[in-house]
Design an enzyme around this catalytic site. Structure first.
Site, mmCIF file in Angstrom:
data_model
loop_
_atom_site.group_PDB
_atom_site.id
_atom_site.type_symbol
_atom_site.label_atom_id
_atom_site.label_comp_id
_atom_site.label_asym_id
_atom_site.label_seq_id
_atom_site.Cartn_x
_atom_site.Cartn_y
_atom_site.Cartn_z
ATOM 1 N N LYS A 199 1.737 4.605 -2.721
ATOM 2 C CA LYS A 199 1.738 6.000 -2.905
ATOM 3 C C LYS A 199 3.034 6.473 -3.121
ATOM 4 O O LYS A 199 2.726 7.927 -3.726
ATOM 5 C CB LYS A 199 1.080 6.358 -0.926
ATOM 6 C CG LYS A 199 -0.322 5.650 -1.014
ATOM 7 C CD LYS A 199 -0.515 5.579 0.838
ATOM 8 C CE LYS A 199 -1.820 4.915 0.618
ATOM 9 N NZ LYS A 199 -1.789 4.291 2.289
ATOM 10 N N ASP A 202 1.143 -1.267 0.149
ATOM 11 C CA ASP A 202 -0.055 -0.284 -0.016
ATOM 12 C C ASP A 202 0.591 1.123 0.233
ATOM 13 O O ASP A 202 0.418 2.120 -1.215
ATOM 14 C CB ASP A 202 -0.804 -0.363 0.955
ATOM 15 C CG ASP A 202 -1.723 0.983 1.142
ATOM 16 O OD1 ASP A 202 -2.512 1.634 0.551
ATOM 17 O OD2 ASP A 202 -0.753 2.643 2.303
#
Lengths: 433, 433
Positions: free
Chosen positions: B205, B201
């Site tokens: 980003k 995750d």
């Protein structure tokens, strides 16, 4: 591809920084905007002074209107400072359909509304990101990034000089005068530090922040100001004992339709994010109804950080020029100005009192608080070295209105057992531990 | 005054937050943009489900294309998540000339370039502020506020789950498995926590941040990833002893033309601003050549913070619509992608080794480092309880290349006196004390 031409008012440290960034980052700027940017004319005091930026001598002038009225100039960047004369320059520049970027907080705090109206009338842009917290893009974040939210509170460390001084006092237990002198020697404080240490500089920035954050025409006069020159090393010692860090905090708070704006030395829990903003750094803590808590941290001054903000504003102007939408982003204040009365401003308060060490002193003092329904969160009583007849009492109250607190202070001063009320400070950030 | 109409894909927690903000802040939105905004159509799984937002039943549909192809819809807000199917939806929406706002980091990390190209081709806006660090307006700050600067490094705490776990492990000296279980019970970690704890995750980003910050088409595959599932409480104890705080840090760094992007458990000096980002909060530290160091802090997830970012993006789309400049803000990557080789990535390294407690062990180990010209900043040797024959050695090196360090680890593993290399971590933020 026609270049966009800049007229620069001022070639001091920030002005030189602006020239350097435009020259060094020309590739990036051209790539972003689609056309190059050139320095057309620069107002200086002395054309022959040696400078560390490379500029051909014929762009320099000592006449402001050579820059402002140069028909080739698209954008005026103002980094000379000053108020009345500069206001005239910028109004005339806008009248001449030049877009304006300024780093001048004094001017914007006082004449921001007038300049905005003039810009709007002339279809020009007016940007002033550098006027608050130098390198931190806080005005943009309020206007764009948090555009959908309702801002309810902002707390800012927006003056580097005072933060440098308080950080040192806190770390080294040194007295104010000594640290101020050191800050002056290191160039972190001016020879006349009044505007910084008495909070006026911070007040200007808070007025600008409050205007944008609350969409309300807050004036500089609406900001209550108390500086740090009366902060003693004893105050800092006692606040540390109770788990607080002393900071000069600008507070802008909205409750319902009404707002309060102030600058004052304030105690924050030592683990609060603002407590770890050290030395000359700035930070603005923003509370939004939906987003919750955010913080923006960075250099609050300095030639290159400030110049970064100025040139980023210039990029916005250039993008608007390319799209033909200059002067279209102004939003009139949404709300009529309503400033809270002292009876409507609530906060926790720290106070330090010297009392006569006799039976019943403490209960006489506490009854003054309880009469007004004010209770205590923390109490500390200690003997005072070398004064057997006195005791030191430090109290942190629960929330009380300013009106009640002023009244309590008055009553305490009248009390026979009270030798002296030494100091009082607002306490913020409860909930952080 | 014609309203701007929104089609919403998804009405989960973020979708409901979006509806709430649009309804509650209607006055502010109308004031800012000059026209109202209404919810035209909403894709849901079950039309009859009870919800805590008020929406007339006939705006709900279970068919995605009822929303995407509704001729009345101006802007599509995507908050359903998912990758392949959602990519199709958004490409079709752009094809149908709908502007798109999405909170979908997985999609943007993988297909950001394709979607951007499609938006540009169709003259539509595509915004995705919510995809990185929820309520923190970091993408805007990189693109606008720091537009004039050259970003050289970003360090981000961009995953709330892992920051929550590491904060707990650090505070309570608790082992990973126990804290993960607690995080799951509290709702801070998913039942299957893999994407969070293994760093994927965060990697998504960081790919998005690197793309914008460095103006280069960085792919998800370019991000080196190491998660926190192997972090032991002993590692945390030893790092604390040496004055460090363990964080899962995304690092994007540029040197000259080449960049590196990684996500890995990293040791930071305990007074570094990122070290005081606790629990589920996020923060992105940005270094610019001119501005120096700035940090953006706030909630990284949560329905309302994420919805704030989504609706702020919607405000940008609406402002662009009013000015007729949608789809004009895209800037193609300025630089060709060049990723550093391991020999070009330099960092300090922490390593913890168990060695046989015999004469000459230490000098055998150190000679492996000195052969590669790597010296030490900190060394700690301690006995190991219950293992008289072993000693614990903790070393923090000065800067070394990844290539050299991998080679050193190989050699250490081959060494007879080395019982086991227990762990290694990158060390960042030197200079903070």
């Amino acid at each position: 591809m026609k270049a966009i031409r800049v007229g620069l008012l001022g070639l001091g440290t920030v002005g030189s920084g602006v020239v350097k960034i435009i020259q060094d980052h020309q590739d990036k700027l051209t790539h972003q905007v689609g056309c190059p940017v050139t320095i057309q004319k620069v107002l200086v005091k002395d054309k022959d002074k040696k400078r560390d930026v490379e500029l051909s001598k014929d762009v320099l002038t000592t006449e402001a209107y050579d820059v402002i009225q140069d028909p080739e100039v698209d954008v005026i960047i103002e980094v000379i400072g000053g108020i009345e004369e500069t206001r005239r320059y910028l109004l005339d520049a806008l009248q001449a359909k030049k877009h304006v970027v300024t780093a001048n907080k004094d001017l914007i705090a006082l004449y921001g509304s007038e300049l905005t109206a003039a810009a709007k009338e002339n279809g020009c842009d007016l940007y002033f990101e550098a006027s608050v917290a130098g390198g931190i893009p806080i005005l943009r974040s309020l206007e764009d990034g948090l555009a959908s939210d309702r801002i309810t509170k902002m707390m800012g460390i927006v003056n580097g000089t005072t933060n440098f001084i308080l950080t040192k006092m806190n770390k080294e237990n040194a007295p104010y005068d000594e640290v101020l002198k050191e800050a002056q020697e290191l160039g972190f404080a001016e020879a006349d530090p009044t505007a910084d240490v008495e909070g006026l500089d911070a007040a200007r920035k808070m007025a600008i922040l409050a205007r944008l954050g609350f969409s309300m025409n807050v004036d500089l006069d609406d900001v209550k100001v108390k500086g740090i020159s009366q902060v003693s090393d004893e105050d800092i010692n006692f606040s540390k004992r109770l788990g607080y860090t002393m900071k000069l905090i600008g507070i802008a708070q909205r409750d319902g339709q009404k707002v309060e704006v102030s600058v004052q030395p304030t105690l924050l829990p030592e683990h609060h994010p603002l407590s770890s903003v050290h030395n000359e750094f700035n930070a603005v803590y923003v509370y939004g109804e939906a987003v919750g808590e955010t913080m923006f941290y960075g250099p609050g001054a300095g030639s290159m950080p400030t110049a970064t903000a100025v040139v980023s504003d210039l990029v916005s102007v250039m993008k608007n020029m390319r799209l033909g939408v200059n002067g279209s982003s102004f939003v009139d204040p949404q709300f009529e100005k309503k400033i809270k009365a002292p009876s409507e401003i609530f906060a926790q308060q720290f106070l330090r009192i010297h009392v006569k060490d006799q039976v019943g002193s403490f209960s006489k003092i506490t009854s003054i608080f309880s009469e007004r329904g004010v209770s205590f969160e923390k109490i500390l009583q200690l003997p005072i070295k070398g004064h057997d007849d006195l005791a030191e009492i430090v109290i942190v109250t629960h929330h009380t209105s300013e009106e009640d607190f002023t009244d309590i202070l008055q009553k305490l001063n009248d009390l026979e057992v009270v030798h002296q009320v030494k100091s009082t400070y607002r306490v913020e950030g409860n909930g952080w531990s």
